[in-house]
Design a protein around this motif. Structure first.
Motif, PDB file in Angstrom:
ATOM      1  N   UNK A 396       0.850  -1.181   0.000  1.00 48.46           N
ATOM      2  CA  UNK A 396       0.000   0.000   0.000  1.00 48.46           C
ATOM      3  C   UNK A 396       0.890   1.236   0.000  1.00 48.46           C
ATOM      4  N   UNK A 397       0.528   2.241  -0.790  1.00 49.09           N
ATOM      5  CA  UNK A 397       1.363   3.418  -0.983  1.00 49.09           C
ATOM      6  C   UNK A 397       1.293   4.349   0.222  1.00 49.09           C
ATOM      7  N   UNK A 398       2.367   5.134   0.394  1.00 46.37           N
ATOM      8  CA  UNK A 398       2.414   6.078   1.510  1.00 46.37           C
ATOM      9  C   UNK A 398       1.308   7.121   1.408  1.00 46.37           C
ATOM     10  N   UNK A 399       1.032   7.586   0.186  1.00 46.72           N
ATOM     11  CA  UNK A 399      -0.010   8.596   0.019  1.00 46.72           C
ATOM     12  C   UNK A 399      -1.368   8.066   0.460  1.00 46.72           C
ATOM     13  N   UNK A 400      -1.649   6.793   0.180  1.00 51.27           N
ATOM     14  CA  UNK A 400      -2.926   6.217   0.589  1.00 51.27           C
ATOM     15  C   UNK A 400      -2.972   5.984   2.091  1.00 51.27           C
ATOM     16  N   UNK A 401      -1.846   5.580   2.680  1.00 48.69           N
ATOM     17  CA  UNK A 401      -1.795   5.422   4.129  1.00 48.69           C
ATOM     18  C   UNK A 401      -2.059   6.741   4.838  1.00 48.69           C
ATOM     19  N   UNK A 402      -1.529   7.826   4.299  1.00 51.34           N
ATOM     20  CA  UNK A 402      -1.762   9.135   4.911  1.00 51.34           C
ATOM     21  C   UNK A 402      -3.244   9.495   4.897  1.00 51.34           C
ATOM     22  N   UNK A 403      -3.970   9.082   3.832  1.00 52.80           N
ATOM     23  CA  UNK A 403      -5.405   9.354   3.782  1.00 52.80           C
ATOM     24  C   UNK A 403      -6.162   8.502   4.794  1.00 52.80           C
ATOM     25  N   UNK A 404      -5.800   7.236   4.918  1.00 54.24           N
ATOM     26  CA  UNK A 404      -6.477   6.366   5.881  1.00 54.24           C
ATOM     27  C   UNK A 404      -6.218   6.807   7.320  1.00 54.24           C
ATOM     28  N   UNK A 406      -5.500   9.837   8.218  1.00 56.86           N
ATOM     29  CA  UNK A 406      -5.885  11.243   8.362  1.00 56.86           C
ATOM     30  C   UNK A 406      -4.716  12.078   8.886  1.00 56.86           C
ATOM     31  N   UNK A 407      -3.544  11.862   8.280  1.00 55.93           N
ATOM     32  CA  UNK A 407      -2.339  12.564   8.731  1.00 55.93           C
ATOM     33  C   UNK A 407      -2.156  13.920   8.062  1.00 55.93           C
ATOM     34  N   UNK A 408      -2.728  14.104   6.906  1.00 51.86           N
ATOM     35  CA  UNK A 408      -2.560  15.371   6.209  1.00 51.86           C
ATOM     36  C   UNK A 408      -1.404  15.367   5.237  1.00 51.86           C
ATOM     37  N   UNK A 409      -0.312  14.683   5.538  1.00 51.19           N
ATOM     38  CA  UNK A 409       0.856  14.633   4.658  1.00 51.19           C
ATOM     39  C   UNK A 409       1.617  13.349   4.931  1.00 51.19           C
ATOM     40  N   UNK A 410       2.386  12.926   3.938  1.00 55.24           N
ATOM     41  CA  UNK A 410       3.208  11.733   4.117  1.00 55.24           C
ATOM     42  C   UNK A 410       4.340  11.975   5.107  1.00 55.24           C
ATOM     43  N   UNK A 411       4.786  13.223   5.244  1.00 55.10           N
ATOM     44  CA  UNK A 411       5.848  13.523   6.212  1.00 55.10           C
ATOM     45  C   UNK A 411       5.363  13.260   7.632  1.00 55.10           C
ATOM     46  N   UNK A 413       2.990  11.247   8.448  1.00 55.96           N
ATOM     47  CA  UNK A 413       2.810   9.800   8.559  1.00 55.96           C
ATOM     48  C   UNK A 413       4.122   9.110   8.898  1.00 55.96           C
ATOM     49  N   UNK A 414       5.191   9.504   8.228  1.00 51.43           N
ATOM     50  CA  UNK A 414       6.470   8.849   8.463  1.00 51.43           C
ATOM     51  C   UNK A 414       7.015   9.155   9.853  1.00 51.43           C
ATOM     52  N   UNK A 415       6.910  10.399  10.292  1.00 47.60           N
ATOM     53  CA  UNK A 415       7.492  10.779  11.580  1.00 47.60           C
ATOM     54  C   UNK A 415       6.748  10.105  12.728  1.00 47.60           C
ATOM     55  N   UNK A 416       5.415  10.101  12.669  1.00 52.14           N
ATOM     56  CA  UNK A 416       4.623   9.632  13.810  1.00 52.14           C
ATOM     57  C   UNK A 416       4.366   8.135  13.804  1.00 52.14           C
ATOM     58  N   UNK A 417       4.398   7.510  12.648  1.00 57.37           N
ATOM     59  CA  UNK A 417       3.972   6.116  12.586  1.00 57.37           C
ATOM     60  C   UNK A 417       4.993   5.195  11.911  1.00 57.37           C
ATOM     61  N   UNK A 418       5.438   5.554  10.714  1.00 58.82           N
ATOM     62  CA  UNK A 418       6.269   4.627   9.960  1.00 58.82           C
ATOM     63  C   UNK A 418       7.662   4.483  10.556  1.00 58.82           C
ATOM     64  N   UNK A 419       8.271   5.570  10.989  1.00 57.89           N
ATOM     65  CA  UNK A 419       9.619   5.484  11.539  1.00 57.89           C
ATOM     66  C   UNK A 419       9.679   4.612  12.796  1.00 57.89           C
ATOM     67  N   UNK A 420       8.758   4.726  13.757  1.00 55.52           N
ATOM     68  CA  UNK A 420       8.811   3.793  14.900  1.00 55.52           C
ATOM     69  C   UNK A 420       8.643   2.330  14.487  1.00 55.52           C
TER      70      UNK A 420
END
Length: 699
Positions: A396-404, A406-411, A413-420
């Motif tokens: 699943x793409x990062x852009x779609x994950x950000x929509x699911x 409700x992060x507003x941006x992929x950045x 999403x990465x800082x708060x969720x993907x990096x951990x």
């Protein structure tokens, strides 16, 4: 007294009762302890504070269970004080006997989401038992005792074979009646009940659910071999009617295979707001205004019911599940205050430190319970939700994950969720070429049309398997990351397109009105497979494999839809066979057994208008050859990549191919305009509103 020893003050009745409860059931919240002991919460807090200060009780505040709550467990010092012994060997024996070792605590940490949910379901269950006693026997009074076991497991040996019986929980209720008004029931009659508690993980096909029910069927065979016909009912908690139909299909498949009777019990359809941390793929915070309330249906008949149905008839002692009441400590011990006890009082390590120290001694802690438990304590509830989302929908793409999310941006999403998650080695990223999805996938800054996608690593699959108690081989088709990278280069664009459709549909629903429009659930992959008996004149079964299945709600209405994502690779004969199978399944009772709220709608997304013309030709030919009925149960609509990218999935972009007028017009007319997503949805016919027992699948 030796210098290493200390004299603890005497334990009162309440303090000793708290220690007993934490001994047989570690990791409990203060509110749960107050409910179990029937004590005021404020007074119990003072007792717990003293136990924490004395080092008899430890606490941990995991973020993976939603709202922050402090969970309590016994330390080695508390076990030694409770056992009344000072030798370390005796304390170690108590720890091994009552799940106080670091490995046992790690197993309990991995089961925290289900354990906390079981605790949340206990109060209404006790109230239902009390109401059933009052309604059936109308006693002048009664004395009640009840107990529960989380993560129940026992082994039975029957016919020279060993069988495992597992359940998320077992509830036992016992009441002694005083002057019952029911004829034939003497004064002082003791009645007891037991209930199997199963929580739907929210993921997994029928094949993954069947082993959880087979153990109960085998236990019933074991009881019948001993001449016992009574059996405890089953309580299955799901979050949607769709998941309830998965459990019901699994039960019926076992019944047909063994030629057995249905299990007694009910299925509760509980919305996401009912429980705080289960299942992982449902966030209560994301649904502030639920569109549905809890509903109970019988597992055997499908009729409406309630929790009182679980207490319809008492059980004999021989029918109760074994080992559901703790044999130690005795109940009478809690009534005697303990004298001051000299015990060794070393520094008490926190649970996180014990898990980290044990994991550091292992060569591969990502697969060991202590390592996975330490990782789980570091994750938040939303990070677990994201991990489950990636596992259910790989690549699943990062852009779609950000929509699911409700992060507003992929950045964000990465800082708060993907990096951990990446630091814990639970996920990895894969680049997928998406030139064939233009204009759905705009080119990157480098000019190359590709999408950064995420997939779960082998360590992530092992963690989810430990949480769900389902083998990772049943959760994932493959855990080989190298194979997924190769697959992404050839077929990844198709998966990206399917996920993008659902992401845009979820976003469009939020932009409409969060209280009226919502994507209730959606599935992709193997979870979408449906099977029917062979059609007349054919030897092979009727199988549909949509790329996606979902249910959309607006107001009080809903629509069940199938998604076919066409990359211009489907031959005309393959398209004809698909439409024929979809129409057969839509008219079958198997579809009604899933308890939908509308006739199904088949959505076909194609890359160009030329492919839409092919769909129209195929549908018209099938209608002319009387293969498809113009006013049948199936709705077929199509749109193109360009219209979907320009206007969104809810706009008037859908060309309707079925249904058609029963009598074609005499003169050619202009084609009707495209329809919005929610327009023209047809409800189920009245004859489809029957109990699921009448909707038994032919195969």
């Amino acid at each position: 007294m030796p210098k290493a020893m200390t004299l603890l003050p005497p334990l009162g009745v309440t303090a000793r009762a708290v220690l007993h409860l934490l001994l047989v059931g570690p990791l409990q919240h203060e509110r749960d302890l107050a409910f179990l002991l029937d004590r005021p919460a404020r007074g119990l807090q003072r007792t717990i504070r003293k136990l924490l200060d004395q080092g008899l009780v430890g606490s941990v505040t995991p973020a993976c269970i939603g709202q922050p709550r402090r969970l309590l467990y016994l330390t080695h010092l508390g076990m030694a004080c409770l056992a009344g012994t000072t030798p370390p060997a005796a304390t170690d024996w108590v720890a091994r006997r009552w799940r106080g070792t670091v490995r046992s605590l790690a197993q309990l940490v991995l089961r925290l989401p289900t354990s906390v949910t079981i605790q949340e379901l206990l109060p209404p269950l006790v109230q239902a038992a009390q109401a059933a006693i009052a309604q059936q026997y109308a006693p002048a009074g009664y004395q009640q005792q009840w107990w529960w076991v989380r993560a129940y497991h026992t082994t039975l040996r029957h016919d020279h074979t060993t069988r495992q019986v597992r359940a998320d929980g077992v509830f036992h209720y016992e009441s002694t009646l005083q002057q019952p008004h029911l004829t034939g029931v003497p004064d002082g009659q003791r009645v007891q009940y037991a209930i199997w508690m199963l929580l739907d993980p929210g993921v997994g096909t029928v094949a993954a659910i069947m082993p959880r029910l087979e153990g109960l069927y085998r236990f019933r065979h074991y009881l019948r071999a001993q001449g016992i016909t009574a059996f405890p009912p089953v309580w299955i908690v799901t979050r949607s009617a769709y998941r309830a139909s998965v459990w019901r299909r699994a039960a019926r498949r076992i019944e047909r295979h063994w030629n057995d009777d249905p299990l007694p019990g009910i299925i509760q359809i509980a919305p996401p707001t009912t429980t705080s941390c289960w299942p992982l793929n449902a966030l209560a915070a994301a649904h502030p205004v639920p569109l549905e309330t809890s509903a109970w249906t019988s597992l055997a008949t499908g009729e409406r019911g309630g929790l009182r149905n679980l207490f319809a008839s008492p059980l004999p002692q021989a029918a109760l599940p074994p080992q559901i009441r703790p044999a130690w400590p005795p109940d009478s011990a809690s009534a005697v205050p303990t004298p001051p006890t000299p015990v060794a009082r070393p520094r008490q390590e926190r649970l996180e430190e014990r898990l980290a120290r044990a994991a550091a001694q292992l060569p591969d802690p990502t697969r060991a319970p202590v390592g996975m438990a330490r990782t789980l304590l570091d994750l938040t509830r939303r990070q677990l939700y994201l991990l489950d989302l990636i596992a259910a929908h790989p690549l699943i793409a990062l852009a779609d994950l950000a929509l699911f999310m409700e992060c507003g941006s992929t950045h964000s999403l990465q800082v708060n969720y993907l990096h951990p998650l990446a630091r814990a080695h639970l996920i990895t990223t894969v680049k997928v070429p998406c030139a064939r999805l233009t204009p759905l996938a705009p080119s990157e800054a480098s000019g190359v049309a590709e999408a950064r996608c995420v997939t779960v690593t082998e360590a992530g699959w092992h963690l989810l398997s430990a949480i769900y108690q389902i083998p990772h081989t049943r959760l994932a088709s493959t855990t080989d990351t190298a194979f997924l990278r190769t697959h992404a280069a050839t077929h990844g664009a198709h998966a990206v397109g399917v996920y993008r459709f659902f992401a845009w549909l979820s976003l469009a629903a939020r932009l409409q009105d969060a209280t009226l429009h919502r994507l209730l659930w959606w599935e992709t992959g193997a979870a979408c497979l449906r099977r029917l008996a062979p059609l007349p004149g054919q030897s092979e079964p009727c199988i549909i494999r949509p790329d996606g299945v979902g249910e959309y709600a607006w107001g009080t209405r809903r629509v069940r839809f199938w998604l076919e994502w066409d990359m211009a690779t489907m031959a005309r004969s393959e398209m004809e066979q698909k439409f024929r199978h979809y129409a057969s399944y839509a008219a079958s009772r198997t579809y009604w057994d899933e308890q939908p709220h509308s006739l199904p709608m088949l959505l076909v997304v194609v890359p160009s208008a030329r492919r839409e013309a092919v769909i129209a030709e195929v549908v018209n030919d099938l209608v002319a050859n009387h293969v498809l009925t113009p006013q049948g149960c199936l709705n077929i609509r199509s749109t193109s990549f360009a219209l979907l990218a320009r206007d969104g999935p809810l706009a008037a972009i859908w060309w309707s191919h079925l249904p058609q007028p029963a009598t074609p017009p005499a003169l050619p007319t202009a084609p009707p305009p495209p329809l919005p997503f929610v327009a023209g949805v047809r409800p189920l016919p009245p004859y489809a509103e029957r109990p699921p027992t009448l909707n038994i699948a032919p195969a």
